[in-house]
Design an enzyme around this catalytic site. Structure first.
Site, PDB file in Angstrom:
ATOM      1  N   ASP A  90     -24.417  37.895  -5.867  1.00  0.00           N
ATOM      2  CA  ASP A  90     -23.345  38.688  -5.268  1.00  0.00           C
ATOM      3  C   ASP A  90     -23.331  38.627  -3.742  1.00  0.00           C
ATOM      4  O   ASP A  90     -22.921  39.583  -3.075  1.00  0.00           O
ATOM      5  CB  ASP A  90     -23.431  40.165  -5.716  1.00  0.00           C
ATOM      6  CG  ASP A  90     -23.331  40.301  -7.227  1.00  0.00           C
ATOM      7  OD1 ASP A  90     -22.646  39.465  -7.849  1.00  0.00           O
ATOM      8  OD2 ASP A  90     -23.942  41.244  -7.776  1.00  0.00           O
ATOM      9  N   LYS A 102     -20.558  34.340  -2.648  1.00  0.00           N
ATOM     10  CA  LYS A 102     -20.427  32.886  -2.869  1.00  0.00           C
ATOM     11  C   LYS A 102     -18.978  32.507  -3.182  1.00  0.00           C
ATOM     12  O   LYS A 102     -18.478  31.487  -2.714  1.00  0.00           O
ATOM     13  CB  LYS A 102     -21.331  32.438  -4.044  1.00  0.00           C
ATOM     14  CG  LYS A 102     -22.814  32.699  -3.790  1.00  0.00           C
ATOM     15  CD  LYS A 102     -23.652  32.358  -5.008  1.00  0.00           C
ATOM     16  CE  LYS A 102     -23.425  33.277  -6.203  1.00  0.00           C
ATOM     17  NZ  LYS A 102     -23.837  34.679  -5.991  1.00  0.00           N
ATOM     18  N   GLY A 126     -19.922  36.757 -11.476  1.00  0.00           N
ATOM     19  CA  GLY A 126     -18.655  37.398 -11.139  1.00  0.00           C
ATOM     20  C   GLY A 126     -18.390  37.043  -9.693  1.00  0.00           C
ATOM     21  O   GLY A 126     -19.024  37.581  -8.793  1.00  0.00           O
ATOM     22  N   HIS A 127     -17.517  36.071  -9.476  1.00  0.00           N
ATOM     23  CA  HIS A 127     -17.239  35.589  -8.118  1.00  0.00           C
ATOM     24  C   HIS A 127     -15.854  36.049  -7.697  1.00  0.00           C
ATOM     25  O   HIS A 127     -14.855  35.694  -8.318  1.00  0.00           O
ATOM     26  CB  HIS A 127     -17.346  34.056  -8.069  1.00  0.00           C
ATOM     27  CG  HIS A 127     -18.732  33.553  -8.344  1.00  0.00           C
ATOM     28  ND1 HIS A 127     -19.075  32.235  -8.345  1.00  0.00           N
ATOM     29  CD2 HIS A 127     -19.880  34.228  -8.628  1.00  0.00           C
ATOM     30  CE1 HIS A 127     -20.369  32.108  -8.614  1.00  0.00           C
ATOM     31  NE2 HIS A 127     -20.870  33.306  -8.791  1.00  0.00           N
ATOM     32  N   GLN A 180     -25.424  33.327  -9.368  1.00  0.00           N
ATOM     33  CA  GLN A 180     -26.615  34.157  -9.174  1.00  0.00           C
ATOM     34  C   GLN A 180     -27.247  33.866  -7.803  1.00  0.00           C
ATOM     35  O   GLN A 180     -26.525  33.473  -6.903  1.00  0.00           O
ATOM     36  CB  GLN A 180     -27.628  33.972 -10.318  1.00  0.00           C
ATOM     37  CG  GLN A 180     -27.167  34.569 -11.650  1.00  0.00           C
ATOM     38  CD  GLN A 180     -26.222  33.675 -12.433  1.00  0.00           C
ATOM     39  OE1 GLN A 180     -26.514  32.516 -12.670  1.00  0.00           O
ATOM     40  NE2 GLN A 180     -25.091  34.210 -12.855  1.00  0.00           N
TER      41      GLN A 180
HETATM   42  P1  GDP Z   1     -20.555  36.393  -5.504  1.00  0.00           P
HETATM   43  O1  GDP Z   1     -20.991  36.706  -6.888  1.00  0.00           O
HETATM   44  O2  GDP Z   1     -21.660  35.841  -4.662  1.00  0.00           O
HETATM   45  O3  GDP Z   1     -19.328  35.526  -5.455  1.00  0.00           O
HETATM   46  O4  GDP Z   1     -20.150  37.779  -4.836  1.00  0.00           O
HETATM   47  P2  GDP Z   1     -19.286  38.963  -5.536  1.00  0.00           P
HETATM   48  O5  GDP Z   1     -17.880  38.536  -5.601  1.00  0.00           O
HETATM   49  O6  GDP Z   1     -19.937  39.419  -6.763  1.00  0.00           O
HETATM   50  O7  GDP Z   1     -19.499  40.139  -4.490  1.00  0.00           O
HETATM   51  C1  GDP Z   1     -19.134  40.007  -3.162  1.00  0.00           C
HETATM   52  C2  GDP Z   1     -18.087  41.098  -2.837  1.00  0.00           C
HETATM   53  O8  GDP Z   1     -17.969  41.210  -1.446  1.00  0.00           O
HETATM   54  C3  GDP Z   1     -16.701  40.766  -3.342  1.00  0.00           C
HETATM   55  O9  GDP Z   1     -16.036  41.961  -3.657  1.00  0.00           O
HETATM   56  C4  GDP Z   1     -16.047  40.103  -2.130  1.00  0.00           C
HETATM   57  O10 GDP Z   1     -14.631  40.207  -2.127  1.00  0.00           O
HETATM   58  C5  GDP Z   1     -16.643  40.902  -1.021  1.00  0.00           C
HETATM   59  N1  GDP Z   1     -16.790  40.181   0.250  1.00  0.00           N
HETATM   60  C6  GDP Z   1     -17.101  38.878   0.453  1.00  0.00           C
HETATM   61  N2  GDP Z   1     -17.238  38.620   1.759  1.00  0.00           N
HETATM   62  C7  GDP Z   1     -17.002  39.790   2.399  1.00  0.00           C
HETATM   63  C8  GDP Z   1     -17.029  40.187   3.765  1.00  0.00           C
HETATM   64  O11 GDP Z   1     -17.321  39.415   4.666  1.00  0.00           O
HETATM   65  N3  GDP Z   1     -16.770  41.496   4.033  1.00  0.00           N
HETATM   66  C9  GDP Z   1     -16.476  42.396   3.064  1.00  0.00           C
HETATM   67  N4  GDP Z   1     -16.242  43.643   3.426  1.00  0.00           N
HETATM   68  N5  GDP Z   1     -16.435  42.057   1.769  1.00  0.00           N
HETATM   69  C10 GDP Z   1     -16.717  40.777   1.437  1.00  0.00           C
HETATM   70  P1  IMO Z   2     -23.228  36.149  -9.354  1.00  0.00           P
HETATM   71  O1  IMO Z   2     -22.985  34.680  -9.648  1.00  0.00           O
HETATM   72  C1  IMO Z   2     -26.002  39.469  -9.478  1.00  0.00           C
HETATM   73  C2  IMO Z   2     -28.753  39.617 -12.862  1.00  0.00           C
HETATM   74  C3  IMO Z   2     -28.604  40.730 -13.879  1.00  0.00           C
HETATM   75  C4  IMO Z   2     -30.037  40.896 -14.304  1.00  0.00           C
HETATM   76  C5  IMO Z   2     -30.572  39.471 -14.313  1.00  0.00           C
HETATM   77  C6  IMO Z   2     -30.527  38.793 -15.685  1.00  0.00           C
HETATM   78  O2  IMO Z   2     -21.998  36.978  -9.423  1.00  0.00           O
HETATM   79  O3  IMO Z   2     -23.989  36.287  -8.072  1.00  0.00           O
HETATM   80  P2  IMO Z   2     -28.566  37.812 -17.173  1.00  0.00           P
HETATM   81  O4  IMO Z   2     -27.345  38.459 -17.723  1.00  0.00           O
HETATM   82  O5  IMO Z   2     -28.297  36.632 -16.296  1.00  0.00           O
HETATM   83  O6  IMO Z   2     -29.591  37.484 -18.220  1.00  0.00           O
HETATM   84  O7  IMO Z   2     -29.246  38.958 -16.273  1.00  0.00           O
HETATM   85  O8  IMO Z   2     -29.742  38.754 -13.421  1.00  0.00           O
HETATM   86  N1  IMO Z   2     -27.546  38.816 -12.630  1.00  0.00           N
HETATM   87  C7  IMO Z   2     -26.812  38.872 -11.521  1.00  0.00           C
HETATM   88  N2  IMO Z   2     -26.915  39.678 -10.447  1.00  0.00           N
HETATM   89  N3  IMO Z   2     -25.069  38.516  -9.511  1.00  0.00           N
HETATM   90  C8  IMO Z   2     -24.959  37.687 -10.571  1.00  0.00           C
HETATM   91  O9  IMO Z   2     -24.123  36.632 -10.578  1.00  0.00           O
HETATM   92  C9  IMO Z   2     -25.831  37.868 -11.665  1.00  0.00           C
HETATM   93  N4  IMO Z   2     -25.996  37.265 -12.856  1.00  0.00           N
HETATM   94  C10 IMO Z   2     -27.056  37.834 -13.429  1.00  0.00           C
HETATM   95  O10 IMO Z   2     -28.079  41.890 -13.288  1.00  0.00           O
HETATM   96  O11 IMO Z   2     -30.757  41.599 -13.320  1.00  0.00           O
HETATM   97 MG    MG Z   3     -21.011  38.318  -8.238  1.00  0.00          MG
END
Ligand code: GDP
Ligand code: IMO
Ligand code: MG
Length: 433
Positions: A17, A20, A44-45, A229
């Site tokens: 999270d 990415k 979840g991207h 991840q």
């Molecule tokens: P990922 O799994 O690495 O793609 O990240 P996620 O999407 O799960 O979580 C990142 C969250 O931060 C998302 O809601 C993005 O829209 C948000 N986000 C990404 N870059 C920025 C930033 O520079 N500032 C803020 N405030 N939010 C951001």
């Molecule tokens: P993105 O790509 C954050 C965490 C789960 C748990 C552990 C194992 O959005 O960054 P799993 O379901 O993979 O067997 O869970 O890994 N986890 C993540 N945490 N971002 C993710 O993906 C994750 N995918 C799995 O919360 O701790």
């Molecule tokens: Mg994510």
């Protein structure tokens, strides 16, 4: 082998999270092909384009650019029903995903019994639960490594598919029973019917992704490999057993695409300007209440896949330095710097102090032993906040001095240059150095 194109890898350098999806979306502008190489619908991207927010679980984040090809490599575990729903959802929102997405015929199928087993195993672990996303990831990779998995290519051989399903169902029922869970629909007939609902359609997406990538590279195209991840969730290098079941680090990109490691050019580590983790396991810089809630609210830190509140802490340079080494990071992309705008003081963890029982002294490497990790105490450095919004910053010089100083210190501690800084959710809110 001929290679005229390039490969850039984007990996999470913390616990996932990191943002990415946003960074891949921005970098995809200058790529021809975007590919996922590991993980599944646990990812979840989030990508924000104008007023629209997209949360992608299996389809690469490059899909939002209309002319990019998107690939899912052999290293992913594919929840076909979810994948096809995601394609349909994108199409219903005006994104022509179907013609541009291809799936490796070597990818493993993730079936509903994997999800049932994931839930049953978590329940059985009780207080030692990992806190998985419940998407069946662990059980699907167990089957792959246990050499009983079912691959996309098997969908084209109905007789073989039936034999594989029959053999698997037998053991899955036994496992569910032992875990005290309901065996319900896990019957050969039920599982074959589940597969039949999407089998033909899935085959339309299947191809030899490794070969396709080789041809793209020979033709001079630019490939962007999107990790899911983060490094601390890597099956080998993360905080085992509180990890996911795939190789999330850069080496996984080569294996999960069927690409030689020599072809990985740039390896971009995405980091938040602080640290979060969702799920259980150690998080050395986790902050206490009420600061934890302040960070969570400022950063809207709720899981994109499960909606769970993310645990929050300060930037941990030990974690990112470790990620720099195991991934050979060539650059860092720092996200969510804007989230720190309102904090009077921002802290950086520079090292860990071992507990007296462990001999005291500073540890500057991330330990394998989780007990040691839990006993150590982070060493912090305090930096003055910048007390102003940076959401409009579009160049390094637009950043307040204190923010630049903070980033320069991150670079110094991690030993990797920062190439991009994200200052908000939207595509435009980024500065390149
Ligand atoms: P990922 O799994 O690495 O793609 O990240 P996620 O999407 O799960 O979580 C990142 C969250 O931060 C998302 O809601 C993005 O829209 C948000 N986000 C990404 N870059 C920025 C930033 O520079 N500032 C803020 N405030 N939010 C951001
Ligand atoms: P993105 O790509 C954050 C965490 C789960 C748990 C552990 C194992 O959005 O960054 P799993 O379901 O993979 O067997 O869970 O890994 N986890 C993540 N945490 N971002 C993710 O993906 C994750 N995918 C799995 O919360 O701790
Ligand atoms: Mg994510």
């Amino acid at each position: 082998m001929e290679r005229n194109g390039t490969c850039q890898v984007v990996v999470g350098a913390q616990w996932g999270d990191e943002g990415k999806g946003k960074i891949v979306d921005v970098m995809a502008e200058r790529a021809d092909v975007v590919a996922r190489y590991q993980g599944g619908a646990n990812a979840g991207h989030t990508v924000v384009v104008g007023e629209d927010e997209f949360i992608l679980h299996q389809v690469p984040s490059g899909v939002l650019h209309r002319d990019k090809e998107c690939l899912l490599g052999n290293g992913v575990v594919l929840d076909a029903a979810e994948f096809l729903d995601e394609i349909d959802l994108l199409e219903s929102r005006g994104i022509d995903a179907a013609p541009r997405v291809r799936v490796s015929n070597r990818a493993h199928l993730l079936l509903s019994y994997h999800k049932a087993l994931d839930a049953a195993k978590e329940g059985h672990r009780g207080a030692r639960a990992i806190g998985t996303t419940g998407r069946g990831i662990g059980p699907a990779y167990e089957d792959k490594v246990g050499r009983i998995g079912i691959r996309v290519a098997d969908c084209g051989e109905p007789e073989r598919l039936r034999e594989l399903v029959e053999a698997n169902v037998e053991t899955k029922r036994g496992q569910l029973r032992l875990l005290g869970a309901d065996e319900g629909d896990v019957t050969p007939k039920g599982v074959l019917a589940e597969i039949e609902t999407w089998r033909e359609r899935l085959l339309g997406f299947a191809t030899d992704v490794s070969q396709r990538v080789a041809r793209h590279l020979a033709a001079g195209r630019r490939i962007l490999l999107e990790g899911a991840q983060g490094s601390q969730l890597d099956i080998d290098h993360g905080t085992y057993p509180y990890v996911t079941s795939s190789s999330t680090t850069a080496g996984g990109a080569a294996i999960g695409m069927g690409l030689g490691p020599k072809f990985l050019d740039d390896i971009v580590g995405v980091v938040k300007a602080y640290t979060t983790r969702v799920g259980n396991g150690p998080l050395p810089t986790e902050v206490e209440s009420p600061l934890q809630e302040e960070l969570r609210e400022a950063g809207a830190e709720y899981g994109a896949t499960t909606g769970r509140p993310r645990r929050c802490g300060w930037f941990d340079a030990v974690v990112v330095r470790y990620a720099a080494r195991i991934n050979t990071l060539t650059e860092l992309a720092v996200t969510k710097l804007d989230v720190l705008d309102g904090f009077e003081t921002v802290r950086l963890c520079t090292g860990y102090r071992a507990s007296d029982a462990d001999g005291g002294g500073e540890m500057d490497e991330f330990p394998a032993n989780l007990a040691l990790l839990e006993r150590c105490v982070p060493i912090y450095e305090d930096h003055p906040g910048w007390g102003t919004s940076i959401a409009e910053a579009r160049s390094w010089d637009d950043l307040p001095r204190a923010a630049r100083r903070y980033l320069e210190r991150v670079e110094e501690l991690v030993g990797v240059p920062i190439s991009r800084v994200s200052v908000g959710q939207s595509r435009e809110q980024i500065l390149e150095r």
